[in-house]
Design a protein around this motif. Sequence first.
Motif, PDB file in Angstrom:
ATOM      1  N   MET A   1       0.949  -0.890  -0.137  1.00  0.00           N
ATOM      2  CA  MET A   1       0.175   0.247  -0.416  1.00  0.00           C
ATOM      3  C   MET A   1       0.784   1.292   0.217  1.00  0.00           C
ATOM      4  SD  MET A   1      -2.787   0.937   2.936  1.00  0.00           S
ATOM      5  CE  MET A   1      -3.929   2.139   2.476  1.00  0.00           C
ATOM      6  N   GLN A   2       0.489   2.151  -1.362  1.00  0.00           N
ATOM      7  CA  GLN A   2       1.509   3.203  -0.532  1.00  0.00           C
ATOM      8  C   GLN A   2       0.249   4.717  -0.870  1.00  0.00           C
ATOM      9  OE1 GLN A   2       3.365   5.909  -4.735  1.00  0.00           O
ATOM     10  NE2 GLN A   2       4.411   5.323  -3.908  1.00  0.00           N
ATOM     11  N   ASP A  20      -4.495   7.699  -1.115  1.00  0.00           N
ATOM     12  CA  ASP A  20      -3.657   6.576  -2.246  1.00  0.00           C
ATOM     13  C   ASP A  20      -3.513   6.569  -3.766  1.00  0.00           C
ATOM     14  OD1 ASP A  20      -5.514   6.607  -4.054  1.00  0.00           O
ATOM     15  OD2 ASP A  20      -6.928   3.931  -2.532  1.00  0.00           O
ATOM     16  N   GLU A  21      -3.005   5.505  -4.009  1.00  0.00           N
ATOM     17  CA  GLU A  21      -2.481   6.130  -6.002  1.00  0.00           C
ATOM     18  C   GLU A  21      -3.572   6.037  -6.377  1.00  0.00           C
ATOM     19  OE1 GLU A  21      -2.635   2.372  -3.763  1.00  0.00           O
ATOM     20  OE2 GLU A  21      -0.415   2.571  -2.386  1.00  0.00           O
ATOM     21  N   GLN A  22      -4.654   6.255  -6.549  1.00  0.00           N
ATOM     22  CA  GLN A  22      -5.357   6.557  -7.302  1.00  0.00           C
ATOM     23  C   GLN A  22      -6.105   7.886  -6.740  1.00  0.00           C
ATOM     24  OE1 GLN A  22      -5.790   3.265  -5.769  1.00  0.00           O
ATOM     25  NE2 GLN A  22      -5.103   2.566  -7.266  1.00  0.00           N
ATOM     26  N   ALA A 115       7.091   0.196   7.526  1.00  0.00           N
ATOM     27  CA  ALA A 115       7.135   0.797   6.245  1.00  0.00           C
ATOM     28  C   ALA A 115       8.545   1.892   5.561  1.00  0.00           C
ATOM     29  CB  ALA A 115       6.260   1.877   6.757  1.00  0.00           C
ATOM     30  N   SER A 116       8.042   2.566   4.644  1.00  0.00           N
ATOM     31  CA  SER A 116       9.657   3.363   4.745  1.00  0.00           C
ATOM     32  C   SER A 116       9.082   4.900   4.022  1.00  0.00           C
ATOM     33  CB  SER A 116      10.297   2.937   2.819  1.00  0.00           C
ATOM     34  OG  SER A 116       9.426   3.042   2.143  1.00  0.00           O
ATOM     35  N   ILE A 117       9.336   5.636   4.440  1.00  0.00           N
ATOM     36  CA  ILE A 117       9.205   6.623   3.987  1.00  0.00           C
ATOM     37  C   ILE A 117      10.044   8.189   3.287  1.00  0.00           C
ATOM     38  CG2 ILE A 117       8.186   9.014   5.345  1.00  0.00           C
ATOM     39  CD1 ILE A 117       8.607   5.957   7.628  1.00  0.00           C
ATOM     40  N   PRO A 133       3.767  -2.344   3.293  1.00  0.00           N
ATOM     41  CA  PRO A 133       3.403  -3.311   2.688  1.00  0.00           C
ATOM     42  C   PRO A 133       2.448  -3.981   3.261  1.00  0.00           C
ATOM     43  CG  PRO A 133       5.569  -3.494   3.010  1.00  0.00           C
ATOM     44  CD  PRO A 133       5.005  -2.062   3.900  1.00  0.00           C
ATOM     45  N   ASN A 134       2.457  -4.229   4.666  1.00  0.00           N
ATOM     46  CA  ASN A 134       0.972  -4.584   5.395  1.00  0.00           C
ATOM     47  C   ASN A 134       0.068  -3.432   5.435  1.00  0.00           C
ATOM     48  OD1 ASN A 134      -1.194  -5.445   7.267  1.00  0.00           O
ATOM     49  ND2 ASN A 134       0.166  -6.692   8.313  1.00  0.00           N
ATOM     50  N   PRO A 135      -0.944  -3.292   5.081  1.00  0.00           N
ATOM     51  CA  PRO A 135      -2.180  -2.390   5.349  1.00  0.00           C
ATOM     52  C   PRO A 135      -2.790  -1.877   6.655  1.00  0.00           C
ATOM     53  CG  PRO A 135      -2.724  -3.599   2.763  1.00  0.00           C
ATOM     54  CD  PRO A 135      -1.585  -3.955   4.005  1.00  0.00           C
ATOM     55  N   ASP A 136      -2.756  -3.273   7.050  1.00  0.00           N
ATOM     56  CA  ASP A 136      -3.370  -2.939   8.634  1.00  0.00           C
ATOM     57  C   ASP A 136      -2.131  -2.215   9.194  1.00  0.00           C
ATOM     58  OD1 ASP A 136      -5.018  -4.725   8.388  1.00  0.00           O
ATOM     59  OD2 ASP A 136      -3.531  -6.596   9.127  1.00  0.00           O
TER      60      ASP A 136
END
Length: 156
Positions: A1-2, A20-22, A115-117, A133-136
Amino acid sequence: MQMLFKQRFFSWFDSYDIYDEQGTTLFTVEGQLSWGHRLHILDASGAHIATIKEQVFTFLPQFDLYIGETKIGTITKEFSMFKPRFHIDCNGWSITGDWLEWDYTILDAYGTPIASIAKQLYNFSDTYIINVPNPDNALEALMVVLAIDAEKCSRN
């Protein structure tokens, strides 16, 4: 997830939109006038879901993290010489930044990336890309980014 984290223009208090990406709004963040930073995170429907409160009068910067009204932990900046580091006492996450304080990595207690920022350059306002990577983990990763941004703002 981004997630794309953008500070709003012409706001008297800390105010952000997270997409989000959209381009769909995932969260909004509204600052509150208080002693120290106080940031309220709202979901896409406008419901309050989390708060970050800066502790004042501490040797190193600290921010209390709340989901709903329940305190889940504290993020603390650690003493370091060249690269900023933070620790969260509730889940064992550690956060390390680069020497420019633009890019950060969040690792769990076992060294697994959470996460990476990355700060996006050439924008009119502070803009970060948060890869989770994990939306949770998205909400807590966002809380980390907000605390880091507030800490940097307090120094400037």
